[in-house]
Design a protein around this motif. Structure first.
Motif, mmCIF file in Angstrom:
data_model
loop_
_atom_site.group_PDB
_atom_site.id
_atom_site.type_symbol
_atom_site.label_atom_id
_atom_site.label_comp_id
_atom_site.label_asym_id
_atom_site.label_seq_id
_atom_site.Cartn_x
_atom_site.Cartn_y
_atom_site.Cartn_z
ATOM 1 N N ALA A 1 22.513 59.952 49.680
ATOM 2 C CA ALA A 1 23.524 59.688 48.656
ATOM 3 C C ALA A 1 24.145 58.307 48.845
ATOM 4 C CB ALA A 1 24.608 60.754 48.700
ATOM 5 N N PHE A 2 24.540 57.730 47.734
ATOM 6 C CA PHE A 2 25.308 56.490 47.693
ATOM 7 C C PHE A 2 26.540 56.759 46.852
ATOM 8 C CE2 PHE A 2 21.475 54.798 49.310
ATOM 9 C CZ PHE A 2 21.761 53.564 49.872
ATOM 10 N N TYR A 3 27.588 55.990 47.092
ATOM 11 C CA TYR A 3 28.848 56.192 46.394
ATOM 12 C C TYR A 3 29.344 54.875 45.816
ATOM 13 C CZ TYR A 3 28.620 60.572 48.808
ATOM 14 O OH TYR A 3 28.187 61.791 49.265
ATOM 15 N N SER A 4 29.624 54.867 44.533
ATOM 16 C CA SER A 4 30.322 53.750 43.910
ATOM 17 C C SER A 4 31.809 54.032 44.061
ATOM 18 C CB SER A 4 29.986 53.651 42.420
ATOM 19 O OG SER A 4 28.712 53.120 42.219
ATOM 20 N N VAL A 5 32.540 53.058 44.591
ATOM 21 C CA VAL A 5 33.983 53.158 44.722
ATOM 22 C C VAL A 5 34.565 51.954 43.991
ATOM 23 C CG1 VAL A 5 35.912 53.219 46.340
ATOM 24 C CG2 VAL A 5 33.752 54.353 46.933
ATOM 25 N N LEU A 6 35.321 52.253 42.934
ATOM 26 C CA LEU A 6 35.853 51.202 42.081
ATOM 27 C C LEU A 6 37.370 51.228 42.050
ATOM 28 C CD1 LEU A 6 33.176 52.536 40.423
ATOM 29 C CD2 LEU A 6 33.624 50.499 39.098
ATOM 30 N N ALA A 7 37.954 50.051 41.911
ATOM 31 C CA ALA A 7 39.369 49.876 41.621
ATOM 32 C C ALA A 7 39.414 49.096 40.321
ATOM 33 C CB ALA A 7 40.059 49.110 42.741
ATOM 34 N N VAL A 8 40.025 49.674 39.296
ATOM 35 C CA VAL A 8 40.032 49.061 37.967
ATOM 36 C C VAL A 8 41.460 49.024 37.435
ATOM 37 C CG1 VAL A 8 39.169 49.243 35.602
ATOM 38 C CG2 VAL A 8 37.694 49.934 37.514
ATOM 39 N N THR A 9 41.878 47.844 37.020
ATOM 40 C CA THR A 9 43.161 47.679 36.350
ATOM 41 C C THR A 9 42.901 47.005 35.007
ATOM 42 O OG1 THR A 9 44.355 47.498 38.437
ATOM 43 C CG2 THR A 9 45.462 46.656 36.473
ATOM 44 N N PRO A 10 43.003 47.747 33.914
ATOM 45 C CA PRO A 10 42.780 47.134 32.599
ATOM 46 C C PRO A 10 43.802 46.022 32.328
ATOM 47 C CG PRO A 10 42.679 49.521 32.433
ATOM 48 C CD PRO A 10 43.210 49.193 33.804
ATOM 49 N N THR A 11 43.317 44.923 31.773
ATOM 50 C CA THR A 11 44.188 43.852 31.300
ATOM 51 C C THR A 11 44.377 43.979 29.791
ATOM 52 O OG1 THR A 11 42.281 42.369 31.173
ATOM 53 C CG2 THR A 11 43.618 42.278 33.182
ATOM 54 N N THR A 12 43.506 44.734 29.162
ATOM 55 C CA THR A 12 43.590 45.125 27.769
ATOM 56 C C THR A 12 42.925 46.489 27.659
ATOM 57 O OG1 THR A 12 42.987 44.611 25.479
ATOM 58 C CG2 THR A 12 41.462 43.880 27.181
ATOM 59 N N GLU A 13 43.338 47.289 26.709
ATOM 60 C CA GLU A 13 42.730 48.618 26.550
ATOM 61 C C GLU A 13 41.738 48.655 25.400
ATOM 62 O OE1 GLU A 13 45.610 51.745 26.661
ATOM 63 O OE2 GLU A 13 46.362 51.101 28.613
ATOM 64 N N ASP A 14 41.453 47.506 24.792
ATOM 65 C CA ASP A 14 40.561 47.439 23.642
ATOM 66 C C ASP A 14 39.161 47.974 23.928
ATOM 67 O OD1 ASP A 14 42.694 46.234 22.360
ATOM 68 O OD2 ASP A 14 41.872 44.203 22.513
#
Length: 100
Positions: A2-15
């Motif tokens: 198994a592999f794991y994607s770990v993301l941190a996301v902060t939208p600057t726009t919600e479009d």
């Protein structure tokens, strides 16, 4: 393995978000991925402050599955929209213990 994607996301726009969710969900599943967490409910317990609106964890059956998703021509325009409309960090982590 198994592999794991770990993301941190902060939208600057919600479009981009309404057009992103459905296709991303379908393509993650098509490539064998499974969302383990997609949440704004998280807290940093250690280290220098690294705020993020969302934390996302995806389990993949292999490195190839994760790469296949990221490079899928159907995903690429959504990836471009997400990265243009957010501050994002994405790690791909192999599910093994190098210290055992």
């Amino acid at each position: 393995m198994a592999f794991y994607s770990v993301l941190a996301v902060t939208p600057t726009t919600e479009d981009w978000i309404p057009d992103y969710i459905g296709p991303a969900n379908a393509l993650v599943a098509e490539h064998g991925g499974k969302y383990l967490a997609r949440t704004a409910s998280h807290e940093q317990l250690e280290g220098n402050d690294q705020p993020s609106a969302l934390r996302i964890v995806i389990e993949w059956p292999s490195r190839e599955a994760a790469s296949g998703f990221m490079n899928d021509p159907r995903y690429v325009p959504h990836l471009k929209a997400r990265t243009a409309g957010s501050t994002s960090v994405h790690f791909l982590i192999e599910g093994k213990d190098d210290l055992a």
